[in-house]
Design a protein around this motif. Sequence first.
Motif, short mmCIF file in Angstrom:
data_model
loop_
_atom_site.label_atom_id
_atom_site.label_comp_id
_atom_site.label_asym_id
_atom_site.label_seq_id
_atom_site.Cartn_x
_atom_site.Cartn_y
_atom_site.Cartn_z
N GLY A 74 -0.65 -17.55 0.86
CA GLY A 74 -1.88 -17.46 1.67
C GLY A 74 -1.97 -18.60 2.67
O GLY A 74 -2.29 -18.39 3.85
N ALA A 75 -1.67 -19.81 2.20
CA ALA A 75 -1.76 -20.98 3.09
C ALA A 75 -0.75 -20.87 4.23
O ALA A 75 -1.04 -21.23 5.37
CB ALA A 75 -1.52 -22.25 2.28
N ILE A 77 0.37 -18.13 5.63
CA ILE A 77 -0.13 -17.15 6.60
C ILE A 77 -1.26 -17.78 7.43
O ILE A 77 -1.29 -17.65 8.66
CB ILE A 77 -0.61 -15.87 5.89
N GLY A 78 -2.16 -18.49 6.77
CA GLY A 78 -3.26 -19.16 7.49
C GLY A 78 -2.72 -20.16 8.51
O GLY A 78 -3.19 -20.22 9.65
N ALA A 79 -1.71 -20.93 8.11
CA ALA A 79 -1.14 -21.94 9.01
C ALA A 79 -0.48 -21.27 10.21
O ALA A 79 -0.59 -21.75 11.34
CB ALA A 79 -0.12 -22.78 8.25
N LEU A 81 -1.27 -18.42 11.54
CA LEU A 81 -2.34 -17.93 12.43
C LEU A 81 -2.96 -19.08 13.22
O LEU A 81 -3.49 -18.89 14.31
CB LEU A 81 -3.41 -17.20 11.63
N ASN A 101 0.62 -10.92 -0.67
CA ASN A 101 0.40 -11.59 0.60
C ASN A 101 1.56 -11.42 1.58
O ASN A 101 1.36 -11.52 2.79
CB ASN A 101 0.08 -13.07 0.38
N TYR A 104 0.54 -8.49 3.28
CA TYR A 104 -0.50 -8.85 4.26
C TYR A 104 0.14 -9.33 5.56
O TYR A 104 -0.27 -8.94 6.65
CB TYR A 104 -1.42 -9.93 3.67
#
Lengths: 389, 294
Positions: A74-75, A77-79, A81, A101, A104
């Motif tokens: 998750g982290a 993917i967030g980074a 983005l 994820n 995702y």
Amino acid sequence: MSTVSNTNAGPAKGAVRVMTGNEACAEAAIAAGCRFYGGYPITPSSEIAEILSKLLPRVGGKFIQMEDEIGAMGAVIGASLAGAKALTATSGPGFSLKQENIGYACMAEVPCVIVNVMRGGPSTGLPTLPSQSDVMQARWGTHGDHPIIALCPRGVRETYDLTVRSFNLAETYRTPVILLLDEIIGHVNEKVFLPDRIRVVERVKPGADVTEYLPYQDTDTDVPPMASFGEGHRFHVTGLVHDETGFPTNNPEKIEHVLRRLNRKIDRYADRIIRVEEDRDENARVGVVAYGSTARSASYAVRLAREEGIPVSILSLLTIWPFPEEPIREMANRVSDIVVPEMNLGQLAHEVEWAACGKARVHKVNRIDGEPIHPQYVLDAIRAAARGK
Amino acid sequence: MIDFEKYLRIKKFPLIWCAGCGNGIVLKGMLGAIDRIGLDKNKITVVSGIGCSSRATGYVDFNTLHTTHGRAIAFATGVKFANPDLTVLVVTGDGDATAIGGNHFIHAARRNIDITVILYNNWIYGMTGGQVSPTTPHGMRATTAPFGNPEGSFDISRLAIAAGASFVARGSVTSPVKLSQYIEKGIRKKGFALIEAFTPCPTAFGRQNKMGKALDNLEWIKERTIDVKKADALSPEELEDKLVTGILVDVEKSEYTDLYAKLVESVRDIPVDLHIPEREVVPASIAVAGGEEL
């Protein structure tokens, strides 16, 4: 040779090194521009995290050990983005946990690289021993129809090159890329000559007009430009099926449209993504298809077979997914038998059989006891195939 | 007077939330807080998970990230750590944040990363049709607790405090002004902030527990909540079954992205034993077109 502008790395110490695959992966990631690592410790991949925890802060990057494998994905993917080239590394059980994820990232088209240093399974399995039993998990581990790219190096130097390539493909096609090492490649020390020059891809950004931005716009290339959070575009990202605007839709036409594009985005470029290496003997009736560390054993077996007077060809797969269907079909048209050695029960052999389409008999050479496939096993299979058994 | 429409994606209305749902009040409280602080819309990222409350990201005009179930805080950690200039808010629910996502919740609090979590607590899984959640009170009914919840429930705010959050406040949609003030304070706080917001779900929680009309659901919350200042004077017995609201923790402590920035500064001069090849940058547009062999 030069240093990257945003690093304070000293002059390169010289391009000759003795290093492991895990070390090569970590250093190549930095060379490729990776500036974010989120992970969770797991054997036999942990050295990648350990090395990057030292190196990333010194080149202005970020390292975080997350609370679990799922959070790490998750982290990452967030980074991504938020604009960073992002990496995680894991092994079998952790790869299983990351799958939702990873799906995702496929759906939301977020570039990132997932390294899986394969160990024996199922379950906790054989944490310190090699296997190649995650090749199907790499393809179908997450639910739903989705495209995936997976690369598989045969040695330390190739790990360096394919790590750089993983980031380049992720950024080019706006997609997660899986780099499959195995425990042998991850931990073996080899003398390598690192490249003086590499190609590095930067993702396609949208134009300056923030009001017109469609985060999942149809384009000629099927790869929509990607803005980063904070640049003024204020777009929406979701794992729900969405239309060009990024917002969820239940409209069957739009659903069909976006899911077809998502899969076409990789399928149409398969020829460019697929990389194989063939050592062909025009007289060969026997072929070998191999990948990862097993391809090293197989190459040696081919050499021994040729010394015995058996003509053999070998096809090494550096790209596993999309599957190199064409090169295998061509091989099947030239030979009568194909030997497929794997440290699993034949996961890719079934794909080879499908690609060969009855034109050649496929012989599986499998080992799942945590030991590498010795050249002798492959040689025995080549001899048997050559005798027509 | 705040122009709320400025912060909304009006084209995405109507909201999916049911009549009588309190989620809109919490959302309005968040937008009011953002307006009073005067944040740049481009520099706000709102991250959510899965559930009714998590659908809020679709309606607000910021950078919005609707993630997988339970993982909003993990995704938000990546966003904030990669770009600490962004204000990162998380909208989540009791099930999303403390059942499937419980691990990320406690660890983000421990890490004290500058993320503000606005947790809509309606004591039930609303979107999936009224299943029991980690906050459903013992004995109350849910579609998966048809004979009453046999389990105990979480005190989410106390969980966050124990895990190390630097700001924790609990409010309710029955006191929307205070709730919005808590959210404002939480966003202003440099560090992990939790605002737990009680919000009614007449459709999935109230109906199964025969709690009457939507307004009666609000009364139920009002009867159960007590301000922290009043609670201080009461005995533990008198506080049984009460939900204490107000600012429960507000402390100054080192924040994670700040600490990491200091770490980066401190190791800057240590030489790196690293081979950095010369890099030829290829725009992805050219790579896609096949102009470069990758």
